[in-house]
Design a protein around this motif. Structure first.
Motif, PDB file in Angstrom:
ATOM      1  N   TRP A  79       0.818  -1.212   0.000  1.00 41.08           N
ATOM      2  CA  TRP A  79       0.000   0.000   0.000  1.00 41.08           C
ATOM      3  C   TRP A  79       0.851   1.260   0.000  1.00 41.08           C
ATOM      4  O   TRP A  79       0.427   2.303  -0.474  1.00 41.08           O
ATOM      5  CB  TRP A  79      -0.978   0.001   1.183  1.00 41.08           C
ATOM      6  CG  TRP A  79      -2.064  -1.014   0.968  1.00 41.08           C
ATOM      7  CD1 TRP A  79      -2.259  -2.173   1.647  1.00 41.08           C
ATOM      8  CD2 TRP A  79      -3.072  -0.977  -0.042  1.00 41.08           C
ATOM      9  NE1 TRP A  79      -3.320  -2.865   1.143  1.00 41.08           N
ATOM     10  CE2 TRP A  79      -3.846  -2.149   0.096  1.00 41.08           C
ATOM     11  CE3 TRP A  79      -3.391  -0.079  -1.078  1.00 41.08           C
ATOM     12  CZ2 TRP A  79      -4.929  -2.438  -0.731  1.00 41.08           C
ATOM     13  CZ3 TRP A  79      -4.475  -0.366  -1.894  1.00 41.08           C
ATOM     14  CH2 TRP A  79      -5.232  -1.537  -1.718  1.00 41.08           C
ATOM     15  N   GLN A  80       2.071   1.140   0.476  1.00 38.04           N
ATOM     16  CA  GLN A  80       2.965   2.300   0.368  1.00 38.04           C
ATOM     17  C   GLN A  80       3.279   2.588  -1.089  1.00 38.04           C
ATOM     18  O   GLN A  80       3.395   3.749  -1.501  1.00 38.04           O
ATOM     19  CB  GLN A  80       4.268   2.051   1.140  1.00 38.04           C
ATOM     20  CG  GLN A  80       4.190   2.624   2.543  1.00 38.04           C
ATOM     21  CD  GLN A  80       5.266   2.069   3.457  1.00 38.04           C
ATOM     22  OE1 GLN A  80       5.994   1.136   3.087  1.00 38.04           O
ATOM     23  NE2 GLN A  80       5.353   2.626   4.643  1.00 38.04           N
ATOM     24  N   GLY A  81       3.362   1.542  -1.893  1.00 36.70           N
ATOM     25  CA  GLY A  81       3.579   1.712  -3.324  1.00 36.70           C
ATOM     26  C   GLY A  81       2.463   2.525  -3.945  1.00 36.70           C
ATOM     27  O   GLY A  81       2.693   3.434  -4.752  1.00 36.70           O
ATOM     28  N   PHE A  82       1.250   2.218  -3.525  1.00 36.18           N
ATOM     29  CA  PHE A  82       0.096   2.976  -4.027  1.00 36.18           C
ATOM     30  C   PHE A  82       0.209   4.447  -3.612  1.00 36.18           C
ATOM     31  O   PHE A  82       0.016   5.363  -4.420  1.00 36.18           O
ATOM     32  CB  PHE A  82      -1.190   2.344  -3.474  1.00 36.18           C
ATOM     33  CG  PHE A  82      -2.429   3.124  -3.800  1.00 36.18           C
ATOM     34  CD1 PHE A  82      -2.959   3.107  -5.088  1.00 36.18           C
ATOM     35  CD2 PHE A  82      -3.060   3.893  -2.832  1.00 36.18           C
ATOM     36  CE1 PHE A  82      -4.103   3.836  -5.393  1.00 36.18           C
ATOM     37  CE2 PHE A  82      -4.192   4.631  -3.129  1.00 36.18           C
ATOM     38  CZ  PHE A  82      -4.722   4.597  -4.413  1.00 36.18           C
ATOM     39  N   ALA A  83       0.556   4.666  -2.353  1.00 37.07           N
ATOM     40  CA  ALA A  83       0.680   6.033  -1.832  1.00 37.07           C
ATOM     41  C   ALA A  83       1.737   6.817  -2.609  1.00 37.07           C
ATOM     42  O   ALA A  83       1.515   7.973  -2.979  1.00 37.07           O
ATOM     43  CB  ALA A  83       1.040   5.990  -0.348  1.00 37.07           C
ATOM     44  N   ASP A  84       2.857   6.157  -2.891  1.00 36.29           N
ATOM     45  CA  ASP A  84       3.926   6.852  -3.619  1.00 36.29           C
ATOM     46  C   ASP A  84       3.456   7.294  -5.006  1.00 36.29           C
ATOM     47  O   ASP A  84       3.729   8.398  -5.450  1.00 36.29           O
ATOM     48  CB  ASP A  84       5.160   5.940  -3.754  1.00 36.29           C
ATOM     49  CG  ASP A  84       5.798   5.688  -2.393  1.00 36.29           C
ATOM     50  OD1 ASP A  84       5.482   6.445  -1.456  1.00 36.29           O
ATOM     51  OD2 ASP A  84       6.585   4.730  -2.282  1.00 36.29           O
ATOM     52  N   ARG A  85       2.740   6.394  -5.687  1.00 36.06           N
ATOM     53  CA  ARG A  85       2.240   6.727  -7.033  1.00 36.06           C
ATOM     54  C   ARG A  85       1.291   7.920  -6.956  1.00 36.06           C
ATOM     55  O   ARG A  85       1.318   8.819  -7.782  1.00 36.06           O
ATOM     56  CB  ARG A  85       1.482   5.533  -7.631  1.00 36.06           C
ATOM     57  CG  ARG A  85       2.352   4.403  -8.072  1.00 36.06           C
ATOM     58  CD  ARG A  85       1.539   3.400  -8.863  1.00 36.06           C
ATOM     59  NE  ARG A  85       1.370   3.826 -10.253  1.00 36.06           N
ATOM     60  CZ  ARG A  85       2.228   3.543 -11.211  1.00 36.06           C
ATOM     61  NH1 ARG A  85       3.315   2.847 -10.941  1.00 36.06           N
ATOM     62  NH2 ARG A  85       2.016   3.955 -12.442  1.00 36.06           N
ATOM     63  N   LEU A  86       0.437   7.880  -5.938  1.00 39.69           N
ATOM     64  CA  LEU A  86      -0.557   8.930  -5.743  1.00 39.69           C
ATOM     65  C   LEU A  86       0.122  10.290  -5.574  1.00 39.69           C
ATOM     66  O   LEU A  86      -0.241  11.275  -6.210  1.00 39.69           O
ATOM     67  CB  LEU A  86      -1.332   8.577  -4.472  1.00 39.69           C
ATOM     68  CG  LEU A  86      -2.686   9.172  -4.199  1.00 39.69           C
ATOM     69  CD1 LEU A  86      -3.660   8.745  -5.273  1.00 39.69           C
ATOM     70  CD2 LEU A  86      -3.182   8.674  -2.844  1.00 39.69           C
ATOM     71  N   ASN A  87       1.134  10.298  -4.733  1.00 41.70           N
ATOM     72  CA  ASN A  87       1.756  11.577  -4.401  1.00 41.70           C
ATOM     73  C   ASN A  87       2.561  12.149  -5.566  1.00 41.70           C
ATOM     74  O   ASN A  87       2.647  13.351  -5.727  1.00 41.70           O
ATOM     75  CB  ASN A  87       2.624  11.434  -3.153  1.00 41.70           C
ATOM     76  CG  ASN A  87       1.756  11.264  -1.909  1.00 41.70           C
ATOM     77  OD1 ASN A  87       0.788  11.987  -1.729  1.00 41.70           O
ATOM     78  ND2 ASN A  87       2.071  10.281  -1.085  1.00 41.70           N
ATOM     79  N   THR A  88       3.143  11.296  -6.407  1.00 44.13           N
ATOM     80  CA  THR A  88       3.869  11.822  -7.573  1.00 44.13           C
ATOM     81  C   THR A  88       2.885  12.308  -8.634  1.00 44.13           C
ATOM     82  O   THR A  88       3.093  13.362  -9.235  1.00 44.13           O
ATOM     83  CB  THR A  88       4.747  10.736  -8.242  1.00 44.13           C
ATOM     84  OG1 THR A  88       4.657   9.555  -7.473  1.00 44.13           O
ATOM     85  CG2 THR A  88       6.170  11.163  -8.390  1.00 44.13           C
ATOM     86  N   ALA A  89       1.837  11.516  -8.871  1.00 43.93           N
ATOM     87  CA  ALA A  89       0.919  11.851  -9.963  1.00 43.93           C
ATOM     88  C   ALA A  89       0.229  13.190  -9.719  1.00 43.93           C
ATOM     89  O   ALA A  89      -0.001  13.948 -10.646  1.00 43.93           O
ATOM     90  CB  ALA A  89      -0.118  10.749 -10.130  1.00 43.93           C
TER      91      ALA A  89
END
Lengths: 424, 78, 378
Positions: A325-335
């Motif tokens: 889920w951290q992977g998801f968070a990282d994608r969210l914050n960059t996008a």
């Protein structure tokens, strides 16, 4: 008259914030039988994401968790309760509608969540303008929006969630203006196969009103919102509407952590793999450690709850899920990183500080938050700079203010509870 | 249906309604007057911005974090 | 940033260290006399921003009374020119008496101030209750000092620093060393002028360790805005008779209502505590005391509390004059809680010495020589 209990309260484990992270932490820790207090300033547990009211029922997962919380006699739930001040080592001053009192604890888990970043633009103080998450919360709390025209603007998946809630309750969502570019959003969506339920959410939420590279310019109207001027790509459009809901992503609530002495970096509480802060016996979980969605908050909460009662090996078993889920968070914050154009929306006469009505022009000449505050009263009002300080950080790069007690407005009689009659 | 009053005007509400939602559905749909005289309505909906502070039965409360109760006396700031 | 006209390697006629209310008043006064002044300020948190802005004439000694009375008069002369954001008001102070001892003190003080020509009157318990109905019942009476006032010191300081901009230049810089009329900045740069004025309050000892100054920590709290609750600044006479007399931590009731409608609540005092954090127990004790006097306060909403440090000399009076061992270095420090009140008087006493003009008051009680004499310990 309100009363102030002279009797103080002690618990083995205090959890601040009863959103997904806090509830998960309490449920993970409870079977060991320690006394636990779970407190939240909202009337019911569930946080910002799980709210119920006349127009909403929380999802089954949230209902189950609430039910299980009630099943533990060692969990005491303090709803409608806020943390007012530090009252010495491992002691906090609390206040609810009836009383103020001091609670002491052996261990603490901070699950203080995140708030919406609200940025000033001309007309943002008009009635009819709300936060995007704010509109969702208000609708769930009983606000009727049937047949209203609504524009939603800002950034991130929360816009779509807010749009879905408004539509479900009969509103006409005339525009969803996402400031991120189409390629950023598409890149984000394309990666969602790794988190299948998130991908489904994204598809169901997208609507014909959705535009990328689009941001609000001005809220129009005299006494109330009447319309919105929006930049869409290189075109400007004007839309008549009754409501405008804005949210420029989320900002972790780190104020209490900071006051306690936890390390805060990039506006988030710093924790290690055990969800432990730099202070012994003080943990943090969920969005106050960085914006990442409810699934991440839940697993972080469980880890923190387990570690707080000494079950490290069980907690270790959850690391893989957290990583996913951290992977998801990282994608969210960059996008959804903010377009610098959003820093220039305010006009000279736009109010930046809504508590003290301080204009952008009055702030712009200053070199620091403190200088501006002393000269203009910006941030001296009831929100203690949570709105304008966060905005000023985005607009001017000023360090956000450190909160001093009370962390949120509190009765003087509550603050007087800090007096222990000791000679200091 | 239970009832409360907002600035003296009766208001009926469904069980579970927040005071913020009630305010936005009644009168001028505002919660307070700003220091420079603007009328303001609830903004953040989550207890942060303080725009929805009102007096409920004589005490300061955040409307967005308070559930309507029968007989409540709510006053928006002058 | 631009600098003052450079004359023979001089940064200005006078360098003032500290742009708080005392430094600002000194710069303004010296500029009024035609001098070019460079004000160096480090922008560190300091008493001008932290304090209550209470213009109050105290009379623990003849010197305190003389400087206070003269200074408040000087503020009143400035008042018509001050911008609105300085929030200057002549609201008067009510010194509250809870018991016979304090009423006797009110009477003594009344006589002393009257003799000095200050407008003041004694109020009976009933008169006090009519004047300030929010106070608890049962107080014995009060002394009303009509000429006292309040102002918002950060803006007053800024106004004083800006209003003669052709002669007062401000620069954000931290001074790390002082040698007479030469100062070294954190950047390593040395600046000099015919005279340097040290007006950096609590930070003065960092540059001049021989100054006999002690930090006294204070707490303050401000409430939300309310309709008129009180009209005067209210101070308990216990402030002088008991509460702040000894050397232990103490609190005393001291409340004013700002022009915004916010109640501004003090006061506390702690010695040798250099921690800027709010001390929870002290804050609670201070508010408990305030609630004793204003019972309605309990249900009011507190918005913000903070701390500040008063820089106190052994006899409570400021040090105004040239440093006995450092020719060219002039001192304007040690104002304790009265920096705002006595900034104007301090500035004129300092300027008179610097420019060798006749002083408006006897200089003797404020001269640094009373503490920094011959180099006995050197």
């Amino acid at each position: 008259m309100t009363v102030n209990a002279t009797t103080n309260e002690h618990v083995d484990l205090l959890i601040i914030g009863a959103g997904p992270a806090g509830m998960a932490a309490a449920l993970a820790a409870a079977p060991r039988g320690l006394s636990i207090a779970l407190l939240d300033d909202n009337p019911l547990p569930g946080g910002q994401i799980w709210r119920d009211g006349p127009n909403a029922q929380v999802p089954k997962q949230a209902q189950d968790m609430r039910g299980r919380l009630q099943g533990f006699s060692n969990i005491r739930l303090h709803s409608g309760c806020k943390v007012v001040a530090l009252a010495g080592a491992k002691r906090l001053l609390l206040e609810d509608a009836e009383r103020g009192w001091v609670l002491s604890y052996d261990s603490l888990i901070l699950c203080t969540g995140a708030r919406e970043r609200l940025l000033p633009f001309p007309g943002w103080t008009l009635p009819g303008v709300t936060g995007a998450g704010g509109l969702q919360a208000l609708i769930k709390g009983g606000l009727q929006v049937k047949d209203e025209r609504i524009v939603i603007a800002g950034t991130g998946p929360l816009l779509l969630a807010s749009s879905a809630t408004a539509q479900k309750h009969g509103a006409e969502v005339v525009r969803v203006a996402e400031q991120a570019s189409l390629s950023a959003v598409a890149g984000f969506a394309a990666g969602l196969w790794r988190w299948p339920n998130k991908a489904i959410q994204a598809i169901t939420l997208a609507s014909a009103a959705y535009r990328t590279s689009a941001h609000v310019l001005t809220a129009l109207g005299t006494d109330r919102l009447e319309g919105v001027r929006i930049q869409v790509g290189d075109k400007i459009e004007e839309l008549a509407c009754e409501r405008l809901a804005c949210g420029f992503s989320l900002v972790p609530n780190v104020e209490i952590a900071q006051a306690l002495g936890c390390t805060v970096r990039d506006q988030a509480v710093v924790v290690d793999e055990w969800q432990a802060t730099r202070l012994p016996d003080h943990f943090a979980a969920g969005e106050c450690t960085g914006f990442g969605g409810s699934e991440l908050a839940l697993v972080e909460g469980r880890i923190a709850g387990l570690v707080a009662v000494g079950e490290r090996e069980t907690a270790r078993g959850l690391w893989a899920e957290r990583l996913r889920w951290q992977g998801f968070a990282d994608r969210l914050n960059t996008a959804f990183s903010l377009n610098p154009a959003l820093k220039t929306l305010a006009a000279p006469e736009t109010l930046v500080c809504r508590c003290e009505d301080v204009r952008y022009a009055d702030l712009a000449g200053h070199g620091s938050w403190t200088g501006a505050k002393l000269a203009t009263r910006c941030g001296m009002g009831a929100c203690q700079g949570r709105i304008c300080g966060t905005a000023a950080q985005t607009l001017f790069g000023w360090e956000p203010p450190l909160l001093r007690p009370p962390f949120s407005p509190a009765r003087i009689s509550t603050l007087a509870c800090l007096d222990e009659g000791e000679s200091v | 249906m239970p009832e409360l009053s907002i600035d003296g005007q009766p208001f009926r509400f469904a069980q579970g309604t927040t005071v913020a939602a009630a305010l936005m559905s009644s009168g001028d749909r505002c919660s307070r007057t700003s220091v420079s005289g603007q009328r303001r309505a609830p903004l953040c909906g989550m207890g942060i911005c303080q725009e929805c502070r009102v007096s409920i039965d004589g005490l300061r409360r955040l409307a967005c974090q308070t559930i309507c109760r029968d007989g409540m006396r709510i006053e928006t700031q002058p | 940033m631009s600098e003052a006209p450079t004359l023979q390697g001089h940064a200005a006629d006078v360098i003032v260290i500290g742009g708080g209310i005392v430094g600002a008043a000194c710069a303004d006064e010296l500029a009024s006399q035609g001098l070019h002044v460079l004000v160096l300020d480090s922008q560190r948190p300091a008493a001008t921003a932290a304090g209550m802005g209470h213009l109050v004439v105290l009379d623990h000694s003849a010197a305190e009374l003389a400087l206070g009375e003269y200074s408040v008069r000087a503020w009143c002369e400035l008042a018509p020119q001050m911008p609105d954001d300085c929030a200057m008001r002549t609201n008067g102070t009510l010194w509250l008496a809870c018991n016979e001892e304090e009423m006797a003190e009110a009477e003594r003080k009344h006589a002393a101030l009257r003799e000095y020509g200050l407008a003041c009157e004694l109020l009976s318990g009933a008169e006090l209750a009519r004047a300030e109905p929010s106070l608890r019942s049962g107080l014995l009476g009060a002394l009303k000092v009509s000429g006292d006032g309040i102002l918002y010191a950060p803006n007053a300081a800024r106004w004083l620093l800006q209003r003669q901009s052709s002669r007062v230049v401000q620069r954000q810089a931290e001074v790390v060393e002082v040698q007479g009329n030469r100062v070294r900045l954190a950047s390593g740069e040395w600046l000099q002028a015919p005279a340097a004025v040290l007006a950096s309050g609590i930070y003065a000892r960092e540059l001049c360790p021989d100054l006999p100054l002690q930090a006294k920590k204070g707490h303050l709290l401000i409430t939300d805005r309310y309709p008129v609750q009180i009209t005067h600044t209210l101070v308990e006479l216990g402030y002088v008779t008991s509460a702040h007399k000894g050397n232990g931590p103490s609190v005393a009731f001291n409340v004013q209502q700002r022009p915004t409608g916010q109640l501004f609540i003090g006061s506390s005092r702690q010695f040798d505590n250099h921690d800027p954090e709010v001390d929870a127990a002290m804050l609670g004790r201070m508010l408990r005391r305030a609630m004793d006097f204003l019972p309605g306060l309990g249900d009011m909403t507190g918005l913000r509390s903070w701390t500040g440090f008063r820089s106190a000399s052994p006899d409570g009076q400021p040090l105004i004059g040239e440093h006995p061992h450092q020719p060219g270095l002039w001192l304007a420090v040690g104002h304790e809680g009265l920096g705002v009140t006595t900034a104007t008087g301090t500035a004129r006493l300092l300027a008179a010495q610097l420019l060798r003009t006749p002083p408006p008051l006897d200089l003797e009680p404020y001269l640094p020589q009373r503490f920094i004499g011959a180099r006995a310990h050197a």
